[in-house]
Design a protein around this motif. Structure first.
Motif, PDB file in Angstrom:
ATOM      1  N   SER A  66       0.998  -1.337   0.089  1.00  0.00           N
ATOM      2  CA  SER A  66      -0.025  -0.141   0.095  1.00  0.00           C
ATOM      3  C   SER A  66       0.829   1.205   0.210  1.00  0.00           C
ATOM      4  O   SER A  66       2.059   0.991   0.468  1.00  0.00           O
ATOM      5  CB  SER A  66      -0.905  -0.004   1.282  1.00  0.00           C
ATOM      6  N   PRO A  67       0.376   2.350  -0.354  1.00  0.00           N
ATOM      7  CA  PRO A  67       1.244   3.643  -0.762  1.00  0.00           C
ATOM      8  C   PRO A  67       2.043   4.047   0.598  1.00  0.00           C
ATOM      9  O   PRO A  67       3.312   4.233   0.653  1.00  0.00           O
ATOM     10  CB  PRO A  67       0.350   4.684  -1.320  1.00  0.00           C
ATOM     11  N   GLY A  68       1.118   4.197   1.513  1.00  0.00           N
ATOM     12  CA  GLY A  68       1.838   4.748   3.077  1.00  0.00           C
ATOM     13  C   GLY A  68       2.823   3.600   3.382  1.00  0.00           C
ATOM     14  O   GLY A  68       3.743   4.294   3.929  1.00  0.00           O
ATOM     15  N   ARG A 150      -1.395   0.606  12.064  1.00  0.00           N
ATOM     16  CA  ARG A 150      -0.087   0.862  11.786  1.00  0.00           C
ATOM     17  C   ARG A 150       0.294   1.009  13.528  1.00  0.00           C
ATOM     18  O   ARG A 150      -0.202   1.910  14.108  1.00  0.00           O
ATOM     19  CB  ARG A 150      -0.074   2.128  10.840  1.00  0.00           C
ATOM     20  N   THR A 170      -4.016   4.342  10.331  1.00  0.00           N
ATOM     21  CA  THR A 170      -3.478   4.171   9.134  1.00  0.00           C
ATOM     22  C   THR A 170      -2.558   5.265   8.874  1.00  0.00           C
ATOM     23  O   THR A 170      -1.634   5.028   7.964  1.00  0.00           O
ATOM     24  CB  THR A 170      -4.143   4.068   7.877  1.00  0.00           C
TER      25      THR A 170
END
Ligand code: BEZ
Length: 184
Positions: A66-68, A150, A170
């Motif tokens: 995922s991007p993050g 996260r 997140t």
């Protein structure tokens, strides 16, 4: 006389129990022995044993690729892995609710892009490890199932000594590698 049903009596008890229940991984908690997997489904890892001696960091992410997670969160740990080592944190583990083929491919891609490190990428395929630490959240809309919040957990001799858990699940903020480094 009005009859009070069993379920009517149970409801408030359930609510008050939830409100009082301890939530999320907490300082002093032991790292669970719940199996996770590294690189293949046959390769079980028991983090309670891996972290039993010395200082380690566990980093939880909502999803491999995922991007993050791929562009910010984990590259920060790869780039700062020597700084963690200099503070005595020899082991960094990244955990995602993905299968071990995915976490292997993800670790290889991140290493290619950000440089080599000794960070280990672990698959918590069913989310059981995150569940034991009360670190799952409902990510159905994005990922189709429950995923790990996260977080970064600082662990010493098998017990959590500090927690950096994202309140919105997140964001890359409290658990950002540079912020964690400043506080340990
Ligand atoms: C991420 O980019 O890491 C991400 C995006 C949506 C939901 C959760 C995580």
């Amino acid at each position: 006389m009005q009859l009070i049903t069993k379920s009517a009596l149970k409801l408030p008890v359930t609510y008050s129990f939830r409100a009082l229940a301890r939530s999320y991984a907490t300082v002093g908690d032991k790292i669970p022995s719940t199996s996770v997997h590294e690189n293949s489904p046959g390769n079980e890892v028991d983090l309670s044993k891996e972290t039993a001696k010395g200082k380690s960091i566990l980093v939880g992410v909502p999803g491999a690729f995922s991007p993050g997670c791929s562009q910010k969160h984990i590259p920060g740990y790869i780039k700062n892995s020597d700084a963690f080592k200099n503070k005595g944190y020899d082991q960094i583990f990244v955990l995602a609710v993905n299968d071990p083929f995915v976490t292997k491919a993800w670790g290889e891609e991140l290493t290619d892009k950000n440089g080599k490190s000794s960070i280990r990428f672990l698959a918590d395929s069913t989310g059981a490890f995150a569940k034991d630490l009360d670190l799952l959240f409902d990510a159905t809309k994005v990922f189709g199932n429950e995923r790990s919040k996260r977080y970064a957990l600082v662990v010493e001799d098998g017990k959590i000594t500090e927690t950096f858990i994202e309140p919105d699940n997140t964001s890359v903020d409290k658990s950002d590698a540079t912020k964690v480094l400043e506080k340990i």
